[in-house]
Design an enzyme around this catalytic site. Structure first.
Site, short mmCIF file in Angstrom:
data_model
loop_
_atom_site.label_atom_id
_atom_site.label_comp_id
_atom_site.label_asym_id
_atom_site.label_seq_id
_atom_site.Cartn_x
_atom_site.Cartn_y
_atom_site.Cartn_z
CE LYS A 116 48.55 75.28 48.78
NZ LYS A 116 49.15 74.81 50.05
NE ARG A 118 54.27 62.40 59.05
CZ ARG A 118 54.12 63.22 58.01
NH1 ARG A 118 54.34 62.78 56.80
NH2 ARG A 118 53.78 64.47 58.20
CD GLU A 169 55.26 65.48 60.85
OE1 GLU A 169 54.34 66.17 60.37
OE2 GLU A 169 56.09 64.86 60.15
#
Length: 566
Positions: free
Chosen positions: A225, A339, A311
């Site tokens: 990344k 969610r 979540e």
């Protein structure tokens, strides 16, 4: 194109991503990590007939540049400009919108199944990474796809990161290169590990698998990344989300907020309360920095839990902690709490468990746009029996509401607050509020404005403007969406001709409950977010578009006066 040309394109593409994001701000590190992968995928697969689905699609900036949007890339995340995520209405090369994580595999299986039923779809490729494989939905799709057994390509972009450091057993297994048997067990042919920055190797592997595949294939690609931009490679968050910056040095544009952010006030208050309460703990779902739980973890590492992009699990985990006698704060952005709605209903509210929900990014959030707007929590939480729902008008109110939530052991409670800096109100104390009690800030006559949350500043500004027209509007702060202050409502109904409610949420929330409570006593006019999605821009632009700024409140009052005054 020949390999040398493709390598040149990759180099130019990385430079263009850095240059563009330095001017617009946005998600940088994830896109830099998939430059070579993006070039390879477009070289091997025949998009848009072949469907390429990015997960999470903040990785898609290089893809946007290669698919006809380079001339608009410097409008990224601005009003009227390109989205920071894939969008079906933006390009035929975006077959599926993905601004929340872990959806690509389910969508890809849908496309592949439709192809087998005769739809004009070629190959289907899902690129999943940046922590997205930690969510339960991804495993549900892997389980389904492996049993289905049809032709489908999954590229696992293993960059060793989520938004923060990754958590969980799978992240540990990926670091140990020990996942082949796992994916084989799920019915996937596995190819890995491929160097995600070696373009020739990537193209060879993708062509080989495209030629040979008969069933589901997982290609494990190892990337870095922030690759190719030293400041991103060496920073803790890999420049996940950045403001404008100097592309030569990486120095981020300095911002000078006039007041601390609501997130910081929440975190500081939580830390202060936890010093006196050993039962208080905090949960985040892969957003420690964004929710302020990183600050709490610095003070109380044994009482802070990052469960990854999960979540649903976060909510029920918090419910378990509450059932065992602890006082958990579940800190989740409003858009992501959607969610976990079933868990809020079934595992928390139905059992009356005192889970405290700290709902950050409530209301309109700016450049991330409609996918990240905190528009619906007021409506879906206020309809749950036993739920207490608060929204502060400023930082001082937020601190008191967090203290109120901490002291509330008789059921679930939620405090919603916006992104960004506060109003400058000094935190004067942490005395809990009386449950369900609002306040009147300005006495007037004729029209009353009842605000919930940080639109109170706009309501007071509207009252100032109206005063210049000799219109003295009452302004009140509800504080609570549930339970409502029925004494305050009765007073306003008795002494005014009409009531305007103002909230940073969709219809069906606070205003609807106020209208039901008042009945036919006086007309109630709810000012809510409109029944449409509002595209990205600055928060000020979005609230103006939504009709929830001071000018819109003034116009609403004038319209009512014009209808009711001879």
């Amino acid at each position: 194109m020949p390999p040398d040309t493709l390598r040149q394109i990759a180099n130019e593409l990385r430079a263009e991503v850095i240059s563009a994001v330095s001017e617009t701000g946005g998600h940088l590190g994830a896109g830099l990590g998939v430059v070579e992968l993006t070039v390879a995928l477009h070289a091997v697969f025949d998009t848009p007939r072949d469907k390429l689905i990015w997960d999470v699609s903040h990785q898609s900036y290089p893809h946007k540049i290669l698919t006809g949007r380079r001339d608009r890339i410097r409008t990224l995340r601005q009003r009227g400009g390109l989205s920071g995520f894939t969008r079906r209405d933006e390009s035929i090369f975006d077959p599926f919108g993905a601004a929340h994580s872990s959806t690509s595999l389910s969508a890809a299986l849908g496309f592949a199944t439709a192809r087998d039923l005769g739809a004009d779809v070629g190959d289907v490729v899902a690129v999943i990474g940046d922590g997205a494989l930690s969510a339960g939905m991804a495993y549900e799709a892997l389980n389904n796809a492996g049993a289905w057994g049809g032709r489908l390509f999954v590229v696992l972009n293993d960059n060793g990161m989520s938004i923060a450091e990754p958590t969980g057993a799978l992240a540990q297994a990926l670091q140990q290169n020990d996942v082949r048997s796992f994916f084989h067990t799920l019915g996937f042919a596995y190819h890995g590990i491929v160097d995600g920055h070696h373009l020739d190797e990537l193209i060879d592997v993708l062509r080989q698998e495209k030629t040979a595949a008969t069933g589901p294939v997982l290609i494990h690609v190892r990337t870095q990344k922030g690759k190719g931009f030293a400041p991103a490679e060496t920073s803790r968050d890999k420049y996940h989300g950045v403001p404008k910056f100097d592309p030569n040095t990486g120095e981020k544009a300095a911002s000078t907020p006039k007041a601390p952010s609501y997130t910081k006030v929440f975190a500081d208050t939580l830390i202060k309360l936890a010093e006196a309460d050993p039962k208080l703990c905090a949960i985040t779902a892969a957003m420690p920095d964004g929710t302020g739980i990183d600050r709490f973890a610095g003070a109380f590492p044994d009482r802070a839990f990052d469960v990854g992009i999960a979540e649903q699990h976060a909510v029920t985990f918090a419910a378990g902690l509450a059932a065992a006698g602890l006082r958990p704060f579940c800190a989740i952005y409003s858009t992501f709490l959607q969610r976990g709605f079933d868990q809020v209903v079934h595992d928390v509210a139905l059992q009356g468990l005192p889970v405290r929900f700290a709902i950050d990014r409530a209301g309109l959030v700016g450049a991330d746009g409609a996918s990240h707007a905190g528009a619906y929590d007021l409506a879906f939480l206020s309809n749950l029996p036993g739920m207490t729902v608060m929204a502060p008008a400023d930082e001082a109110e937020l601190a008191r509401m967090i203290a109120t939530a901490a002291a509330h052991d008789s059921g679930p409670v939620a405090v919603r607050f916006p992104r960004g800096a506060g109003t400058g109100a000094a935190v004067a104390g942490y005395d809990p509020l009386p449950i369900g009690k609002g306040r009147i800030l300005r006495e007037g006559r004729g029209i009353a404005i009842l605000s919930l949350g940080t639109r109170l500043t706009e309501a007071l500004s509207a009252a100032d403007i109206l005063a210049d027209d000799d219109v003295a509007a009452t302004v009140a702060d509800a504080r609570f969406a549930k339970p409502l202050d029925h004494d305050l409502l009765a007073t306003l109904a008795r002494t005014h001709e009409a009531l305007i409610t103002v909230e940073e949420g969709a219809a069906g929330g606070f205003g609807a409950h106020v209208s039901a409570a008042i009945g036919t006593a006086i007309p109630v006019h709810a000012m809510t977010l409109p029944d449409r999605f509002i595209d990205h821009g600055t928060p000020e632009e979005m609230y103006r578009d939504a009709g929830l700024d001071a000018a819109s409140i003034v116009q609403k009052v004038r319209d009512l006066i014009g209808k009711t005054t001879p």
